[in-house]
Design a protein around this motif. Structure first.
Motif, mmCIF file in Angstrom:
data_model
loop_
_atom_site.group_PDB
_atom_site.id
_atom_site.type_symbol
_atom_site.label_atom_id
_atom_site.label_comp_id
_atom_site.label_asym_id
_atom_site.label_seq_id
_atom_site.Cartn_x
_atom_site.Cartn_y
_atom_site.Cartn_z
ATOM 1 N N PHE A 283 -3.038 -1.826 -6.906
ATOM 2 C CA PHE A 283 -3.901 -0.931 -6.138
ATOM 3 C C PHE A 283 -3.698 0.543 -6.475
ATOM 4 N N ASP B 49 -7.982 -6.710 -9.583
ATOM 5 C CA ASP B 49 -6.694 -6.589 -8.890
ATOM 6 C C ASP B 49 -5.888 -7.872 -8.968
ATOM 7 N N SER C 112 1.630 1.804 -3.571
ATOM 8 C CA SER C 112 0.525 2.373 -4.352
ATOM 9 C C SER C 112 0.187 3.785 -3.886
ATOM 10 N N TYR D 248 -7.487 -0.156 2.402
ATOM 11 C CA TYR D 248 -6.793 -0.882 1.343
ATOM 12 C C TYR D 248 -5.718 -1.814 1.885
ATOM 13 N N LYS E 67 -6.538 2.918 -7.829
ATOM 14 C CA LYS E 67 -7.562 3.292 -6.857
ATOM 15 C C LYS E 67 -7.088 4.485 -6.032
ATOM 16 N N ILE F 76 0.832 -1.202 0.000
ATOM 17 C CA ILE F 76 0.000 0.000 0.000
ATOM 18 C C ILE F 76 0.866 1.252 0.000
ATOM 19 N N ASN G 200 -7.525 -4.804 2.226
ATOM 20 C CA ASN G 200 -7.705 -5.395 0.912
ATOM 21 C C ASN G 200 -6.452 -6.097 0.418
ATOM 22 N N ALA G 201 -5.299 -5.463 0.635
ATOM 23 C CA ALA G 201 -4.035 -6.030 0.170
ATOM 24 C C ALA G 201 -3.750 -7.338 0.895
#
Lengths: 304, 320, 329
Positions: free
Chosen positions: A176, A150, A116, A230, A179, A113, A233-234
């Motif tokens: 990612f 993704d 990203s 996120y 986004k 993250i 999410n990751a």
């Protein structure tokens, strides 16, 4: 003799002046407001404990002799006093593997993250601040990436460059980044039209200074919220990739590959998959609670 | 005094919008003398805000000249223009959005000095900040406060301190008091007057409030849909408005008196926006004195009386 | 005076808000009486409690923060606070209506203006949709908009026209009481003049009472019969238009007039009120105005001034007038 202007005041330096007043920061006020939000505090406590456990893992257990060492004699034992969460199909202590698994998930999840976010800040920041043609070019390119799932994008990158932790991090980070670019862009656009941005320009500030000092600090709220959500999410994506055998490879423990290797024994020994499943569940839940709480704390902008 | 500080010549700013070309500022010319105040009055969409921003090159003009202290601003390079910004500043309308909410007010006031590199010594720079706060009437104890902790009047004082930080010669004041309460409005207007008396700064005072502009300005220019329709010394404009729009505008001011009220001239119709305007008088459609020629030709700005300029077919240029 | 004649009577209204567990006194002991056909101007600065007073009349205070501590409000002799919710809903729109400050956000963007005007008439007057639309067209024409525009959407109207549409919606059911909260503040001067003319015309042609909330004394002079000057939740001076404009007494009222530029003489200096508008969370003791008042004396910071009637119509709440009836200012 001191000059007249200096004698008029009981201080001559910035430090002396500030010594007169208690300094309070916005961060402290926000922290107090955050503490009022019960669910968010719960999220923070759970996530915080996971992080602490991951950090002190080497002092809790031994990687070489416990986490990855097979011990067929003790395989598939149910939870008990020797092994709190039982052992897996190769006789390894599940608790120790969960703890080390947290390290992998957190490190890769957070650094992915970070990657990203960095890309998102640059691309989204430029798109949002300059607008017009720069915005169109960047965002159309991002739209192309956004149209791919993704996992598929990460898969393609891993397939092309090989399956290492660094590549995995970069793959998820890249997957990612569109986004984040969107999030940063819309936050920047919301701030860009404020008069204080124009005021900064009117005193001759350069673009990079305006973006770094005036625009981004005011976008930090929504960005932090997205970061927490996120990261969750990751972590899920890593677990998913490992589950299908393309992420972290055994014997390195990772919650996704623990689920995958345990699933053959799931019917008779449910504790094997229960533990990594719950670990994923609580981490994601904690991050989501934390993210929602941060949104409530940071979103209603510093209104009274 | 009496020397021209700023001369604006045929300034135009057009925007491309979906419906065509918006003539936000259309061929505006005027001069301001050093130490004077020129008021720009007009209703929404007349281009007064765009005019102020364009003069400072916060918005790049489409064409025209701005000669400031003998230099054509449009010919300056980026570096020279940044240097020039010390001399020309702006005070914004909205004291809520014109201050960075994440910065304590001391940093906001300090930033221009820091950027200009005028006072490299931290402590001396800090003393300058305190001096500025004193000038605009902000208590020293407020130095660490954030904008959201202050009321509108104090925020506007911070904005004024920021504008004054580099001793500018010229300040564009874009509706500096219109979002403030009446009792606070008067405080700020008086403060700005005192500053002008003490420093000799020149103001371009943009507002929609006619009673404020009358009180505050030496000269007043009236804008309508991107055009400058009348410009005169404040007394002359209020005593004898020449343009029918100015006349209607003046008569529309709600006066806080119950005796000797003026007769109203009510304008028909609504404000439009100057998108692809025809080369005719832009006020013709709402004008109570509209003639044939008004819908055929655009009236030029002429000097109808000494120092009294008007763009209206009713008036002829003075014979000198 | 017979109570029956008064369209609106507010008696001793006190309203508080609870913000972050602290009590904010928004309105304290406010009395307002408006006879049918008359307009009352409620004047004050930000945070004076004007809008809170207005919302209390419709019983629309933001909940749960807002709380009516005491007082009664009678509209056409009916106590608003004692009414059942259905009955109150019935009254809103049919007997009392409100016009808000911002014409941009008060209209529903996806409904035609005709539908929005007709809505109230269908609910309160039981008209069918066709009849209501015909009536809506008449209402539009009454506020000076061609009836042919009845099926257009709000975005097709300019700011001044939207405000007229809002007035038309408010008037659709012939309310006895119209509450107008800064109805012209968002409008340009020439458009404001048009709307004020409309409001004056409505006043002359009906028996409707109006509560006009504003910060602009110029607008008060133009449309109001009575004026109340509000400061920090209290009405500090109240009287007829002539009482206030010819014969003003309260130091705050003086200060308000002194803060306005004189349109006739640009050389007259402004005499602003010093200091800041007090924080309603932390009001000064005694008379809330005393820290800004140049006539303040010892008792001003200690005791709340009593109401002193200077004439049948004019009262004031200031210590300067307590001992004698002679005017001190």
């Amino acid at each position: 003799m001191m000059p007249a202007s200096a004698t008029a005041r009981p201080f001559t330096t910035k430090k002396e002046f500030y010594a007169q007043f208690k300094k309070k920061s916005i961060a402290y006020e926000l922290w107090l407001r955050f503490l009022k939000n019960k669910t968010a505090v719960i999220g923070l406590v759970i996530f915080g404990s996971i992080v602490v456990v991951a950090i002190i893992a080497p002092w809790i257990t031994d990687y070489k002799n416990v986490v990855i060492k097979m011990n067929i004699a003790e395989r598939l034992q149910p939870p008990g006093s020797n092994h709190w969460l039982g052992t897996d199909e190769l006789g390894r202590d599940i608790l120790a593997r969960i703890i080390y698994g947290a390290r992998v998930s957190l490190v890769i999840g957070i650094s992915a993250i970070a990657v990203s976010l960095l890309i998102g800040l640059v691309l989204g920041g430029a798109a949002g601040y300059y607008g017009g043609r720069i915005d169109s070019i960047i965002m159309r390119a991002m739209d192309v990436f956004l149209s791919l799932p993704d996992v598929l994008l990460a898969l393609a990158i891993i397939a092309a460059f090989g399956n290492t932790k660094v590549n995995l991090t970069i793959a998820i980070g890249l997957a990612f980044s569109p986004k984040f670019s969107r999030v940063v862009r819309s936050a920047v656009m919301g701030v860009r039209d404020n008069e204080y941005i124009e005021a900064a320009r009117s005193i001759g500030a350069l673009d990079w200074r305006i973006i770094a000092r005036h625009v981004l600090p005011n976008c930090i709220g929504p960005i932090i919220v997205q970061v927490t959500l996120y990261v969750a999410n990751a972590i899920l994506t890593i677990a998913a990739l490992s589950f299908i055998g393309l992420g972290i490879q055994p014997p390195t423990p990772e919650w996704g590959n623990m689920l995958a290797s345990g699933r053959t024994f799931m019917r008779d020994f449910p504790h094997i998959v229960m533990a990594p499943g719950l670990a994923i569940f609580f981490t994601i839940l904690a991050l989501n609670l934390l993210g929602d709480g941060l949104r409530d704390t940071l979103d209603p902008r510093l209104k009274h | 005094m009496g020397e021209t500080l700023l001369e604006v010549k045929n300034l135009k700013k057009y925007f491309r919008v979906a419906a065509g070309t918006l003539h936000a500022v259309d061929d505006v010319s005027f001069t301001i003398d050093q130490g004077h105040t020129l008021g720009i009055v007009g209703e929404s969409g007349c281009g007064k805000t765009t005019l102020g921003r364009t003069i400072l090159r916060l918005i790049e003009p489409t064409s025209g000249e701005m000669v400031f202290g003998g230099k054509d601003l449009r010919k300056l390079g980026t570096r020279e223009m940044r240097y020039m910004r010390r001399e020309m500043q702006i005070i914004f309308q909205d004291p809520y959005s014109s201050l960075n909410p994440r910065k304590p007010i001391a940093e906001t006031i300090e930033e221009p000095i820091l950027l200009a590199g005028l006072i490299p010594d931290t402590d001396k720079r800090f003393m300058r900040v305190l001096e500025l706060m004193d000038t605009v009437g902000l208590a020293e104890r407020l130095i660490n406060t954030y904008p959201h902790e202050l009321d509108g009047g104090r925020r506007q004082r911070v904005g004024i301190a920021r504008a004054l930080a580099m001793n500018p010669k010229f300040i564009v004041c874009d509706e500096p008091v219109s979002s403030l309460d009446v009792s606070i409005q008067a405080q700020i207007l008086n403060l700005m007057k005192t500053i002008q008396r003490d420093t000799g700064v020149t103001y371009l005072f943009i507002t929609h409030d006619l009673s404020v502009v009358n009180h505050f300005s030496d000269d007043i220019a009236v804008m309508y849909l991107g055009r400058l329709v009348e410009k005169a010394p404040a007394e002359a404009l209020f005593q004898e408005p020449l343009h029918p729009y100015t006349e209607a505008l003046l008569s529309a001011i709600p006066v806080p008196r119950i005796h000797n009220r003026r007769e109203r001239i009510l304008l028909k119709g609504e404000l439009t926006s100057p998108i692809n305007p025809e080369p005719v008088c832009r006020f013709a459609a709402r004008c109570t004195k509209c003639m044939d020629i008004c819908t055929k030709e655009e009236p030029p700005l002429i000097e109808a009386r000494p120092k009294h300029f008007v763009a209206c077919h009713l008036h002829k240029a003075m014979v000198s | 005076m017979d109570a029956q004649q008064n369209t609106l009577e507010i008696k001793n209204l006190t309203v508080e808000y609870i913000v972050d567990n602290e009590v904010v006194k928004a309105v304290t002991g406010v009395n307002i009486t408006i006879p049918a056909g008359k307009t009352f101007g409620l004047v004050g600065e930000t945070g004076a409690g004007k809008t809170t007073t207005a919302l209390s009349i419709l019983n629309l205070l933001p909940l749960p923060a807002g709380r009516i501590v005491s007082g009664e409000i009678f509209v056409n002799g009916q106590n608003v606070f004692g009414l059942a919710p259905e009955r109150l809903r019935e009254m809103r729109g049919s007997q009392m209506a409100m016009v808000f400050q911002d014409p941009m956000s008060s209209l529903n963007p996806i409904k035609t203006v005709g539908e929005q005007i007709a809505e109230g008439m269908r609910i309160h007057r039981g008209l069918g949709s066709k009849e209501a639309l015909i009536e809506a067209t008449k209402m539009l024409e009454m506020v000076g908009i061609p009836g042919s525009r009845v099926s257009e959407y709000p975005h097709q109207f300019s700011g001044g026209m939207k405000q007229r549409v809002i007035i038309a919606i408010a008037l659709a059911c012939n309310p006895d009481l119209l509450i107008a909260d800064e109805p012209t503040t968002a409008l340009d001067v020439t458009i404001q003049a048009q709307v004020l003319k409309l409001i004056r015309a409505l006043k002359e042609n009906s028996r409707m009472a109006m509560l006009m909330i504003t910060h602009a004394l110029g607008i008060v002079a133009e449309v109001c019969d009575f004026v109340g000057i509000m400061y920090a939740g209290r009405i500090v001076e109240c009287g007829t238009l002539a009482d206030i404009f010819d014969d003003l007494h309260h130091p705050y009222t003086r200060g308000l007039f002194g803060s306005l530029p004189d349109i006739e003489n640009r050389r007259v200096e402004l005499k602003p009120i010093p200091g800041l508008i007090p924080d309603p969370m932390d009001l000064p003791p005694g008379c809330a105005f005393h820290p800004r008042c140049s006539y303040a004396r010892a008792e001003c910071s200690r005791d709340l001034p009593n109401v002193k009637w200077l004439s049948d119509t004019h009262y004031i709440s200031c210590h300067l007038y307590n001992e004698t009836s002679e005017n001190k200012l």
